[in-house]
Motif scaffolding. Structure first.
Motif, PDB file in Angstrom:
ATOM      1  N   GLU A   9       0.832  -1.206   0.000  1.00 16.77           N
ATOM      2  CA  GLU A   9       0.000   0.000   0.000  1.00 16.77           C
ATOM      3  C   GLU A   9       0.866   1.255   0.000  1.00 16.77           C
ATOM      4  O   GLU A   9       0.561   2.238  -0.690  1.00 16.77           O
ATOM      5  CB  GLU A   9      -0.938   0.006   1.204  1.00 16.77           C
ATOM      6  N   TRP A  10       1.951   1.266   0.763  1.00 18.75           N
ATOM      7  CA  TRP A  10       2.867   2.406   0.814  1.00 18.75           C
ATOM      8  C   TRP A  10       3.398   2.726  -0.581  1.00 18.75           C
ATOM      9  O   TRP A  10       3.410   3.881  -1.005  1.00 18.75           O
ATOM     10  CB  TRP A  10       4.007   2.093   1.795  1.00 18.75           C
ATOM     11  N   ALA A  11       3.825   1.695  -1.314  1.00 18.31           N
ATOM     12  CA  ALA A  11       4.337   1.889  -2.677  1.00 18.31           C
ATOM     13  C   ALA A  11       3.227   2.376  -3.615  1.00 18.31           C
ATOM     14  O   ALA A  11       3.456   3.271  -4.442  1.00 18.31           O
ATOM     15  CB  ALA A  11       4.953   0.594  -3.199  1.00 18.31           C
ATOM     16  N   GLU A  12       2.044   1.792  -3.484  1.00 15.99           N
ATOM     17  CA  GLU A  12       0.911   2.196  -4.336  1.00 15.99           C
ATOM     18  C   GLU A  12       0.554   3.661  -4.117  1.00 15.99           C
ATOM     19  O   GLU A  12       0.275   4.385  -5.079  1.00 15.99           O
ATOM     20  CB  GLU A  12      -0.301   1.308  -4.075  1.00 15.99           C
ATOM     21  N   ARG A  13       0.557   4.117  -2.864  1.00 16.44           N
ATOM     22  CA  ARG A  13       0.224   5.510  -2.555  1.00 16.44           C
ATOM     23  C   ARG A  13       1.182   6.487  -3.244  1.00 16.44           C
ATOM     24  O   ARG A  13       0.820   7.620  -3.509  1.00 16.44           O
ATOM     25  CB  ARG A  13       0.288   5.754  -1.046  1.00 16.44           C
ATOM     26  N   ARG A  14       2.392   6.044  -3.493  1.00 16.98           N
ATOM     27  CA  ARG A  14       3.399   6.885  -4.130  1.00 16.98           C
ATOM     28  C   ARG A  14       3.412   6.735  -5.650  1.00 16.98           C
ATOM     29  O   ARG A  14       4.224   7.352  -6.320  1.00 16.98           O
ATOM     30  CB  ARG A  14       4.773   6.560  -3.558  1.00 16.98           C
ATOM     31  N   GLY A  15       2.536   5.903  -6.153  1.00 20.71           N
ATOM     32  CA  GLY A  15       2.456   5.717  -7.591  1.00 20.71           C
ATOM     33  C   GLY A  15       3.689   5.058  -8.184  1.00 20.71           C
ATOM     34  O   GLY A  15       4.019   5.284  -9.350  1.00 20.71           O
ATOM     35  N   MET A  16       4.351   4.245  -7.399  1.00 23.59           N
ATOM     36  CA  MET A  16       5.558   3.570  -7.885  1.00 23.59           C
ATOM     37  C   MET A  16       5.182   2.568  -8.966  1.00 23.59           C
ATOM     38  O   MET A  16       4.253   1.787  -8.789  1.00 23.59           O
ATOM     39  CB  MET A  16       6.278   2.866  -6.738  1.00 23.59           C
ATOM     40  N   PRO A  17       5.912   2.577 -10.060  1.00 22.97           N
ATOM     41  CA  PRO A  17       5.605   1.642 -11.154  1.00 22.97           C
ATOM     42  C   PRO A  17       6.154   0.244 -10.852  1.00 22.97           C
ATOM     43  O   PRO A  17       7.285  -0.085 -11.188  1.00 22.97           O
ATOM     44  CB  PRO A  17       6.306   2.276 -12.358  1.00 22.97           C
TER      45      PRO A  17
END
Length: 105
Positions: free
Chosen positions: A16-24
């Motif tokens: 979720e942390w990565a998704e919130r940052r829009g990481m590809p």
């Protein structure tokens, strides 16, 4: 061939942390077999140092998910908000294994 970005984690909070940052992120996997990596791939996560060295030896990048975690939170499952509170960040490392015959005694 296009480079692949892997997030190596078994923790939903990190995903979720990565998704919130829009990481590809191309693939989210719970464990890494370094033999799947190609030069130019990118691995995000918190790997043991021997695996981080294998990532780098294969020509991939290693970005470590670093935290400033207080002792009372160690060993607990952390959600994305708690990761933010612990200053979660990605830091790139280049790790090189030194064979036994070259290691300091």
């Amino acid at each position: 061939m296009t480079a692949t970005t892997y997030l190596v984690t078994r923790h939903p909070g990190a995903v979720e942390w990565a998704e919130r940052r829009g990481m590809p992120i191309d693939r989210c996997i719970p464990h890494l077999n370094p033999s799947i990596l190609q030069p130019g791939d990118c691995v995000l996560g918190t790997l043991p140092i021997h695996l981080a060295a294998r990532v780098c030896a294969r020509g991939a990048r290693y970005l470590h998910l670093s935290l400033d975690i207080p002792p009372e939170l160690r060993g607990q499952e952390l959600d994305a908000d708690t990761l933010d509170t612990c200053n979660a960040r990605l830091e790139e490392y280049r790790v090189t294994h030194i064979p036994d015959d070259d290691a300091a005694q």
